[in-house]
Write a protein that holds these residues in place. Structure first.
Motif, mmCIF file in Angstrom:
data_model
loop_
_atom_site.group_PDB
_atom_site.id
_atom_site.type_symbol
_atom_site.label_atom_id
_atom_site.label_comp_id
_atom_site.label_asym_id
_atom_site.label_seq_id
_atom_site.Cartn_x
_atom_site.Cartn_y
_atom_site.Cartn_z
ATOM 1 N N THR A 36 40.685 -8.788 54.155
ATOM 2 C CA THR A 36 41.443 -7.559 53.908
ATOM 3 C C THR A 36 41.353 -6.649 55.134
ATOM 4 O O THR A 36 40.261 -6.280 55.564
ATOM 5 N N GLY A 38 42.764 -3.093 56.880
ATOM 6 C CA GLY A 38 43.485 -1.826 56.810
ATOM 7 C C GLY A 38 44.010 -1.518 58.201
ATOM 8 O O GLY A 38 43.220 -1.425 59.145
ATOM 9 N N LYS A 68 46.775 -4.096 54.522
ATOM 10 C CA LYS A 68 47.145 -2.778 53.984
ATOM 11 C C LYS A 68 47.645 -1.973 55.168
ATOM 12 O O LYS A 68 46.861 -1.592 56.037
ATOM 13 N N SER A 70 49.634 1.185 57.002
ATOM 14 C CA SER A 70 49.947 2.592 56.770
ATOM 15 C C SER A 70 50.547 3.217 58.037
ATOM 16 O O SER A 70 50.026 3.022 59.133
ATOM 17 N N SER A 85 40.865 6.237 53.351
ATOM 18 C CA SER A 85 41.267 5.463 52.169
ATOM 19 C C SER A 85 40.874 3.987 52.342
ATOM 20 O O SER A 85 40.435 3.346 51.393
ATOM 21 N N PHE A 86 40.990 3.459 53.558
ATOM 22 C CA PHE A 86 40.544 2.070 53.797
ATOM 23 C C PHE A 86 39.031 1.940 53.539
ATOM 24 O O PHE A 86 38.575 0.957 52.971
ATOM 25 N N ALA A 88 37.239 3.822 51.552
ATOM 26 C CA ALA A 88 37.019 3.926 50.098
ATOM 27 C C ALA A 88 37.360 2.614 49.388
ATOM 28 O O ALA A 88 36.710 2.235 48.418
ATOM 29 N N GLN A 89 38.364 1.922 49.885
ATOM 30 C CA GLN A 89 38.756 0.651 49.258
ATOM 31 C C GLN A 89 37.839 -0.501 49.674
ATOM 32 O O GLN A 89 37.959 -1.599 49.158
ATOM 33 N N VAL A 91 37.716 -2.198 52.647
ATOM 34 C CA VAL A 91 38.385 -3.297 53.382
ATOM 35 C C VAL A 91 37.357 -4.018 54.255
ATOM 36 O O VAL A 91 36.290 -3.479 54.552
#
Ligand code: GYE
Length: 326
Positions: A36, A38, A68, A70, A85-86, A88-89, A91
């Motif tokens: 994954t 980001g 992901k 952006s 946000s990456f 927090a997720q 990645v």
């Protein structure tokens, strides 16, 4: 790490491994899981950027990657939000092309604390601790500025008079704007015929390039400008329009050199309106994918990966145009 902690960590690992060991299939699944990533992109300000985005999306495709993506619309605050946000997720890897050089320390420390490696592509950052990113893949912007200046000096070898240059700079505070200006000045500064009479940012876009060139023409008059140096092709293309609307001949009355080497620049050169472009390769996707694989697998990677590039002139445009990949 103190001894007690190390021991506790070892026990924890053993426990976790034991749990995984029960069904070997689980371990296998984890191994084949997509990486994954980001990715925070600068925006969609230029032809260069569009080609870069396409290249990144193609190279970081499923099933090997879970991308992901952006778009920050040229705003650092949007990029910082995306990076948070990456994080927090959770990645596996963060990759980004920083719109400006400064102001990244805090968010990069947050990524480091979360154990998420950060790969820079295209543009660099100005941080005191360079362990905050793993590597930077991209062009040598200072060298690109030097190449533009060397082309200009060579193209001016038969003239003795003063050469008045206007400069359309890239986004204020961005690595390519800072470095291209430095490289260009370094070389131009060695020849007393040349002077930069005006310099302003056109934010790497056609619309702004046109607008600022109009202002330059107004301020300097029809005969006051010999050369335009634009930090990218898009601004040069915008400026060409402004020059034509002022009743002047771009490429003749005002010689123009820019940077990127996108298709639009080759077309403008073929039409005689742009004199030269310094190549800046946006097709970084495959190299980025390989670095991400290596980083994810814990393999060592070089701190800096520089892209190889050349310079093209009007004379070469028609022959070279069919070979261009962006
Ligand atoms: O030259 C310009 C783009 O960072 C190298 O950004 C990149 C620059 C490129 O908008 O066209």
């Amino acid at each position: 790490m103190n001894k007690g902690f190390k021991l506790a960590a070892a026990v924890l690992c053993a426990t976790v491994l034991g749990a995984c060991g029960k069904g070997g299939a689980d371990g296998q699944a984890a191994k084949n899981e997509a990486i994954t990533v980001g990715f925070s992109q600068v925006g969609a300000e230029s032809e260069w950027r569009t080609a870069n985005t396409r290249s990144v999306k193609e190279a970081l495709a499923a099933p090997e990657f879970n991308l992901k993506f952006s778009d920050a619309q040229q705003k650092q605050e949007n990029q910082i939000k995306a990076l948070r946000s990456f994080i927090a997720q959770g990645v596996d890897v963060i990759a980004f092309s920083p719109v400006v050089e400064s102001g990244w320390e805090t968010v990069l420390r947050e990524a480091k604390a979360a154990n998420i490696p950060v790969v820079l592509t295209d543009r660099g950052v100005d941080v005191s601790d360079d362990s905050l990113f793993v590597t930077l893949i991209g062009s040598d912007f200072v060298e690109e500025g030097r190449r533009a200046a060397r082309w200009l000096i060579d193209d001016s070898k038969d003239s003795t008079g003063p050469v008045r240059i206007v400069e359309l700079q890239g986004t204020v505070g961005s690595a390519p704007a800072i470095d291209r200006m430095a490289g260009f000045k370094e070389v131009i500064g060695q020849d007393p015929r040349f002077s930069i009479v005006r310099s302003q940012s056109g934010d790497f876009t056609r619309a702004k390039g046109k607008e600022v060139m109009e202002a330059f023409l107004k301020a300097e008059g029809r005969d006051g400008i010999d050369v335009l140096f634009a930090h990218n092709d898009d601004m040069a293309i915008g400026a060409i329009q402004a020059i034509e609307e002022a009743g002047l001949k771009p490429g003749e009355d005002i010689r123009i050199v820019s940077i990127d080497g996108v298709r639009g620049a080759f077309e403008a050169m073929k039409a005689g309106k742009l004199n030269a472009t310094v190549e800046c390769n946006p097709l970084l996707g495959q190299q980025l994918a390989q670095i991400i694989r290596d980083v994810h697998a814990g393999r060592p990677v070089p701190k800096r990966v520089v892209v190889e590039e050349g310079v093209f002139t009007r004379e070469q445009a028609a022959t070279e145009l069919p070979n261009r990949k962006y």
